[in-house]
Design an enzyme around this catalytic site. Structure first.
Site, mmCIF file in Angstrom:
data_model
loop_
_atom_site.group_PDB
_atom_site.id
_atom_site.type_symbol
_atom_site.label_atom_id
_atom_site.label_comp_id
_atom_site.label_asym_id
_atom_site.label_seq_id
_atom_site.Cartn_x
_atom_site.Cartn_y
_atom_site.Cartn_z
ATOM 1 N N SER A 254 0.839 -1.196 0.000
ATOM 2 C CA SER A 254 0.000 0.000 0.000
ATOM 3 C C SER A 254 0.873 1.245 0.000
ATOM 4 O O SER A 254 2.092 1.164 0.071
ATOM 5 C CB SER A 254 -0.917 0.002 1.225
ATOM 6 N N LYS A 255 0.213 2.375 -0.048
ATOM 7 C CA LYS A 255 0.934 3.647 -0.215
ATOM 8 C C LYS A 255 2.024 3.862 0.818
ATOM 9 O O LYS A 255 3.038 4.480 0.546
ATOM 10 C CB LYS A 255 -0.042 4.823 -0.159
ATOM 11 N N ARG A 256 1.796 3.350 2.025
ATOM 12 C CA ARG A 256 2.803 3.638 3.044
ATOM 13 C C ARG A 256 4.104 2.884 2.811
ATOM 14 O O ARG A 256 5.106 3.157 3.452
ATOM 15 C CB ARG A 256 2.241 3.349 4.446
ATOM 16 N N HIS A 257 4.098 1.944 1.885
ATOM 17 C CA HIS A 257 5.343 1.265 1.542
ATOM 18 C C HIS A 257 6.114 2.034 0.470
ATOM 19 O O HIS A 257 7.289 1.775 0.237
ATOM 20 C CB HIS A 257 5.053 -0.138 0.999
ATOM 21 N N GLY A 258 5.456 2.973 -0.176
ATOM 22 C CA GLY A 258 6.068 3.701 -1.288
ATOM 23 C C GLY A 258 5.057 3.805 -2.411
ATOM 24 O O GLY A 258 3.857 3.714 -2.181
#
Length: 491
Positions: A254-258
């Site tokens: 998800s976005k928090r991984h990049g």
RNA sequence: GGUCCCAUCGUCUAGUGGUUAGGACAGGAGAUUCUCAGUCUCUAAACAGGGGUUCGACUCCCCUUGGGACUACCA
């Protein structure tokens, strides 16, 4: 039998890595088996649908070069391929199920379902989900509800006993007790639109889909879909559930991984062939040795058997490595064309009369050190903008004082200038400069670094002579002279 | 909680009963070199644990542990 597979995303957000990987595997599988690859837009959720997402789907497939044999924009014998345009169809089939006693009208309100749900969680009840309140309404009750104008949904009558098995190419047989299957899921919403389960099953059947390749998160609803096929009296297709793509922490990417959307990657300067190659290798391998594959090659060698069952972590670093590799494979001309928009974005081409020419000048300098096209800015900005007069400190190589640096640069300058202007081979000038360093008792770098900083404003740059050539002799000499002055004033 | 799925270096993976457990990225060391990068060489690093089955298990079975997914009028 001809292989027919589909990618059936729902346009509710930007295309992301996981979705694209699913599309790719379907595409490769179709191509490798001389089958058909279908694109189907599952836009039955009107609340989450956006035009932007639909456009992004098309853009992404185009960018990756994933063409489809049937689908929106290209048509096909089983269209339309956009579910919202098939609206009437689902209703008809759902009503048929009701008529056959396989499904029923449900008049429960949102509020009732919600309070039911919260009561269940609060009581930590074994019973989860719908309580089948409307499953056995009498025809009188139904008639009364209809007369009163109460809206209804259509729910599937999931058998209370027995079990349902489906076969997965990778996983083998997966069996679930019917009592564990979602209790009477909604097939047709009160707005008349189908849910995923209904539309999906109907369309896959009507479109002659032979293999369903989708993410593993769908495994739990496998039995439900089988039940639906059975209710309709249809033969279910083959299933192949793909391992999920995870982030570094083992959770769904998800976005928090990049970055996760293809658009993001594209804007950062990833090449489609790099993304396609790397993404294909998360969950699939050829022989554990070879890892460079073009789209065409994958379309030849892809097989279901080599798909991994375990979820895979998306490694941004390895993607970068692939990207660098593919950049290095480009000709200068190709790279220059790719670079233009990124150089524009970095504000480097505002003054350039011929943008492509400018990019062409830059391409050979950066090809071996670029990982992302978007990294171009700082690497070559000295060619387009004056880095300004260097500070004394920046001009001094490690462990060297102003006096010796002044000497080095002021002596190197005429050597360099004369050499270049008389057309001496660069290797010869380079040797002279090295000898000069030796004479002055300096490291070779003690002569080169001040020149580099003078010209590029940075201690890191492409090879010196490449920089000078790209900048032009006059500007280069000016910048060196300027630095000599700085050193002279401070020695 | 319930149901289901999964399990080899940090990561992606090869391996289908007998291997020094191989490759790649990332890491470390070195070479090349005007810096950076690139390239080349070398190096460290794994079969989650416990039971079976077998002459022999990374490979087959069971359990444990760990991870994940699902549990909507979202897909």
């Amino acid at each position: 039998m001809e292989v027919r597979v589909r990618y059936a995303p729902s346009p509710t957000g930007l295309q992301h890595i996981g979705g694209v990987r699913t599309a790719l595997y379907n595409y490769f599988f179709a191509r490798a088996n001389q089958g058909k690859f279908i694109l189907r837009v599952e836009d039955t959720d009107r609340t989450r649908y956006t035009d932007e997402a639909l456009q992004d789907l098309y853009d992404t497939l185009d960018w990756l070069g994933i063409d489809y044999d049937e689908g929106p924009r290209v048509g096909g014998p089983f269209g339309p391929y956009v579910q919202s345009e098939r609206f009437e169809l689902y209703k008809k089939y759902a009503e048929q199920l009701v008529k056959d006693g396989k499904a029923y009208y449900c008049y429960c309100t949102e509020e009732r379902l919600e309070s039911l749900r919260s009561a269940q969680t609060e009581a930590k009840s074994e019973e989860q989900g719908y309580d089948r309140h409307c499953r056995n309404l009498t025809s009188e009750q139904i008639e009364a509800n209809e007369k009163a104008g109460i809206p209804h949904v259509i729910r599937l009558k999931v058998p209370m006993e027995g079990k349902t098995t489906f076969h997965d190419v990778l996983m083998g047989d997966i069996t679930r007790k019917n009592s564990d299957v979602s209790p009477d899921p909604v097939l047709l919403k009160s707005d008349g639109f189908p849910t995923y389960h209904l539309a999906n099953v109907i369309d896959d059947h009507l479109m002659g889909v032979t293999h369903i390749m989708r993410a593993q998160e769908w495994i739990p609803s496998g039995p439900l879909h089988i039940l639906l096929y059975q209710a309709f009296g249809w033969e279910p297709p083959m299933y192949c559930h793909l391992p999920m793509v995870m982030g570094k922490d083992g959770k769904k990417l998800s976005k928090r991984h990049g970055s996760t959307s293809v658009r993001d990657f594209r804007e950062q300067g990833y090449l489609p062939e790099a993304l396609l190659n790397y993404v294909s290798l998360v969950g699939w391998s050829f022989d554990g040795q070879r890892e460079f594959f073009s789209k065409e090659e994958l379309s030849q060698v892809f097989t279901l058997e080599k798909i991994n069952k375990a979820p895979g972590v998306f490694d941004y670093k390895k993607l970068d490595w692939f990207n660098g590799h593919y950049i290095r494979l480009k000709t200068d001309e190709e790279l220059a064309r790719l670079l233009v928009p990124f150089m524009e974005k970095a504000g480097l081409l505002d003054q350039a009369p011929d943008k492509l020419e400018a990019a062409l000048r830059v391409a050979p300098l950066v090809k071996e050190r670029l990982r992302l096209l978007g990294d171009i800015g700082p690497m070559v900005s000295f060619l387009f903008k004056d880095p300004g007069e260097p500070s004394l400190e920046s001009l001094l190589p490690k462990g060297q004082d102003a006096q010796s640096t002044y000497l080095a640069l002021s002596k190197a300058y005429p050597v360099l200038r004369q050499g270049l202007e008389s057309g001496e081979p660069e290797s010869q000038i380079e040797e002279k400069l090295s000898n000069l360093a030796l004479e002055l008792g300096l490291k070779v770098n003690g002569v080169f670094m001040p020149i580099r900083v003078s010209i590029t404003g940075s201690t890191v740059s492409p090879p010196l002579f490449d920089c000078i050539r790209a900048l032009g002799y006059d500007k280069s000499f000016e910048r060196i002279q300027r630095s000599i002055k700085v050193l002279e004033e401070n020695k």
